[in-house]
Motif scaffolding. Sequence first.
Motif, short mmCIF file in Angstrom:
data_model
loop_
_atom_site.label_atom_id
_atom_site.label_comp_id
_atom_site.label_asym_id
_atom_site.label_seq_id
_atom_site.Cartn_x
_atom_site.Cartn_y
_atom_site.Cartn_z
N GLU A 194 29.47 20.23 36.24
CA GLU A 194 30.81 20.69 36.53
C GLU A 194 30.97 22.12 35.67
O GLU A 194 31.38 23.20 36.39
N GLU A 195 30.68 22.12 34.63
CA GLU A 195 30.62 23.29 33.59
C GLU A 195 29.76 24.46 34.23
O GLU A 195 30.17 25.54 34.27
N PHE A 196 28.46 24.07 34.61
CA PHE A 196 27.58 24.88 34.98
C PHE A 196 27.90 25.59 36.26
O PHE A 196 27.99 26.70 36.68
N ASN A 197 28.86 24.73 37.24
CA ASN A 197 29.13 25.20 38.61
C ASN A 197 30.26 26.46 38.51
O ASN A 197 30.45 27.30 38.92
N ASP A 198 30.99 26.05 37.36
CA ASP A 198 32.02 26.90 36.91
C ASP A 198 31.39 28.36 36.60
O ASP A 198 31.75 29.32 37.03
N LEU A 199 30.48 28.03 35.70
CA LEU A 199 29.74 29.24 35.17
C LEU A 199 29.23 29.99 36.37
O LEU A 199 28.90 31.37 36.35
N VAL A 200 28.48 29.42 37.24
CA VAL A 200 27.77 30.15 38.38
C VAL A 200 28.95 30.68 39.35
O VAL A 200 28.66 32.02 39.64
N ALA A 201 29.87 30.10 39.43
CA ALA A 201 31.05 30.74 40.33
C ALA A 201 31.59 32.02 39.86
O ALA A 201 31.60 32.98 40.35
N ALA A 202 31.76 31.85 38.48
CA ALA A 202 32.21 32.95 37.84
C ALA A 202 31.34 34.24 37.70
O ALA A 202 31.67 35.28 37.90
N SER A 203 29.94 33.80 37.59
CA SER A 203 28.97 34.80 37.70
C SER A 203 28.90 35.45 38.91
O SER A 203 28.56 36.82 39.02
N GLU A 204 28.87 34.65 40.04
CA GLU A 204 28.81 35.16 41.33
C GLU A 204 29.94 36.48 41.29
O GLU A 204 29.53 37.33 42.24
N ALA A 205 30.89 35.79 41.19
CA ALA A 205 32.04 36.98 41.45
C ALA A 205 31.91 38.23 40.38
O ALA A 205 32.21 39.42 41.03
N SER A 206 31.57 37.80 39.20
CA SER A 206 31.34 39.05 38.16
C SER A 206 30.04 40.06 38.80
O SER A 206 30.16 40.99 38.69
N ARG A 207 29.28 39.28 39.69
CA ARG A 207 28.35 40.17 40.42
C ARG A 207 28.78 41.26 41.41
O ARG A 207 28.45 42.15 41.60
N GLN A 208 29.73 40.78 42.03
CA GLN A 208 30.34 41.54 43.05
C GLN A 208 31.17 42.76 42.60
O GLN A 208 31.37 43.58 43.40
N VAL A 209 31.34 42.62 41.26
CA VAL A 209 31.98 43.75 40.70
C VAL A 209 31.15 44.77 40.34
O VAL A 209 30.38 44.60 39.31
N GLU A 210 31.33 45.72 41.04
CA GLU A 210 30.34 46.83 40.75
C GLU A 210 30.68 47.81 39.48
O GLU A 210 29.81 48.03 38.70
N HIS A 211 31.94 48.12 39.53
CA HIS A 211 32.24 48.92 38.32
C HIS A 211 33.17 48.26 37.35
O HIS A 211 34.32 48.34 37.41
N PRO A 212 32.69 47.35 36.46
CA PRO A 212 33.54 46.56 35.52
C PRO A 212 34.67 47.53 34.97
O PRO A 212 35.97 47.19 34.72
N TRP A 213 34.45 48.93 34.55
CA TRP A 213 35.32 49.67 33.84
C TRP A 213 36.44 50.10 34.75
O TRP A 213 37.59 50.05 34.28
N LYS A 214 35.87 50.48 35.89
CA LYS A 214 37.02 50.87 37.03
C LYS A 214 37.91 49.85 37.29
O LYS A 214 39.43 49.77 37.54
N ASN A 215 37.30 48.57 37.49
CA ASN A 215 38.03 47.31 37.63
C ASN A 215 39.01 47.00 36.59
O ASN A 215 40.04 46.38 37.06
N LEU A 216 38.91 47.29 35.45
CA LEU A 216 39.82 47.00 34.28
C LEU A 216 41.23 47.80 34.71
O LEU A 216 42.06 47.17 34.23
N LEU A 217 41.13 48.50 35.61
CA LEU A 217 42.52 49.23 36.04
C LEU A 217 43.35 48.56 37.07
O LEU A 217 44.32 49.12 37.46
N GLN A 218 42.63 47.46 37.65
CA GLN A 218 43.11 46.81 38.86
C GLN A 218 44.61 46.20 38.23
O GLN A 218 44.68 45.95 37.31
N LYS A 219 45.43 46.09 39.04
CA LYS A 219 46.79 45.61 38.98
C LYS A 219 46.48 43.96 38.03
O LYS A 219 47.19 43.76 37.20
N LYS A 220 45.64 43.32 38.69
CA LYS A 220 45.61 41.83 38.20
C LYS A 220 45.06 41.63 36.82
O LYS A 220 45.17 40.78 36.27
N TYR A 221 44.30 42.96 36.23
CA TYR A 221 43.78 42.72 35.09
C TYR A 221 44.82 43.54 34.24
O TYR A 221 44.59 43.73 32.70
N ARG A 222 46.10 43.85 34.45
CA ARG A 222 46.79 44.59 33.66
C ARG A 222 47.41 43.71 32.25
O ARG A 222 47.01 44.43 31.20
N PRO A 223 47.47 42.47 32.43
CA PRO A 223 47.67 41.67 31.08
C PRO A 223 46.42 41.89 30.23
O PRO A 223 46.64 41.99 29.00
#
Length: 473
Positions: free
Chosen positions: A204-233
């Motif tokens: 269960e934990e492993f699948n969570d980590l893989v899912a999180a990693s899959e999505a993080s891989r789709q994030v090309e520019h983590p620095w630019k992403n930080l400025l998205q509205k959903k990461y405001r908090p």
Amino acid sequence: MPSFLKKFFPSVYRKQQANESTNLYCKYDSETLTMFTSSLYLAALLSSLVASRVTRQFGRKLSMFFGGILFLAGALLNGFAQAIWMLIVGRLLLGFGIGFANQSVPLYLSEMAPYRFRGALNIGFQLSITVGILIANVLNYFFNKIHGGWGWRLSLGGAMVPALIITVGSMILPDTPNSIIERGRHEEAREELRKVRGVNDVEEEFNDLVAASEASRQVEHPWKNLLQKKYRPHLTMAVLIPFFQQFTGINVIMFYAPVLFNTIGFGSDASLMSAVITGIVNVVATMVSIYGVDKWGRRFLFLEGGVQMLICQAVVAACIGAKFGIDGNPGELPKWYAIVVVLFICIYVAGFAWSWGPLGWLVPSEIFPLEIRSAAQSVNVSVNMLFTFLVAQVFLNMLCHLKFGLFLFFAFFVLVMSFFVYFFLPETKGIPIEEMGRVWKTHWFWSRYVGEDDFVPGGNVEMHKGSNATKNV
């Protein structure tokens, strides 16, 4: 230490010895001395930005290893220093080492810890810092007694010991499952997770980590992403928590405790001893935090510590103001007076050490989703180092001009940060790191930035539209 000042900062040494200015507030006001102290933080700020990429692409281990090596070089250069430039370069190398270590260690701890104990284990990071400060203070006290005045070489060169520990330790430690998955080695990560958790069923934990990693891989520019509205908090916390942590005024107290106590009228021996006392308080109070953080919660500790620090700063300002006045000439200082000041500084240190000290590192490291974790942690470390640098750079100057008002200056910020925590920081106690998104969705203020589809439980990620990645719920 007088011998150290005499060799590298003769103007400060002359002021200290000749007592040519009776204004004790301005005794240590020297740009070079301040530059020596604070150059470390500037270097840490720069290297934490580079460390973000290393930590993400090559794992947390390598980042810790680099930190250890740079630290070792800096300690050697400082221990053998013959001129001021050697001191500053050594200090810069130490700063580069700290940037790498501060970037990777809190992430490593948060990712390795079972969520029930994440708070306590992560505060182990802060506990180690406080134990280190205490050991350094005790050693300085004894090195100061060495005849021939070369004890400072041992004080500065002694940093080789922890540098060797982190260098060798990083080679022995396993890498975190999150980090191994991020680099595409899934089977190895599953095996590592079994070892770390001590159980066979980690799917269960492993699948969570893989899912999180899959999505993080789709994030090309983590620095630019930080400025998205959903990461405001997340961005707000990554900037304001370290900013406030430095403006509690703690570094001023801890760095300059010997200078401060010396200024208040203790001899150089007694002032080093007082620094040892505050060091002990620091360690004990951090242990209180380890005990209470997963029991009482983060918010309770933040608020209680804030009130405690506020009261102490007001009392210390009143004490120093009453005796030193505006001209900084106290005349003869009675013993009870010195004891009162040290006592309240100790209560203040305790308040910090079970609230803003450890939680200033813990809370940011546990709230970031994987796809922005390295970048956001870099922002956190950089802001921390930037303001540590600024506070260290201007402190002696501010002490000279603001006098006892300096403590009221920091007290004002403690008041502001306590209101901030009360209204804007949700409780993160006992929430798995992959499910942290839900605390923002239910918050009265942050819910306007974070939508229902943003952080899906079981991956803490938003899958991109059109992506065929499955949501692991």
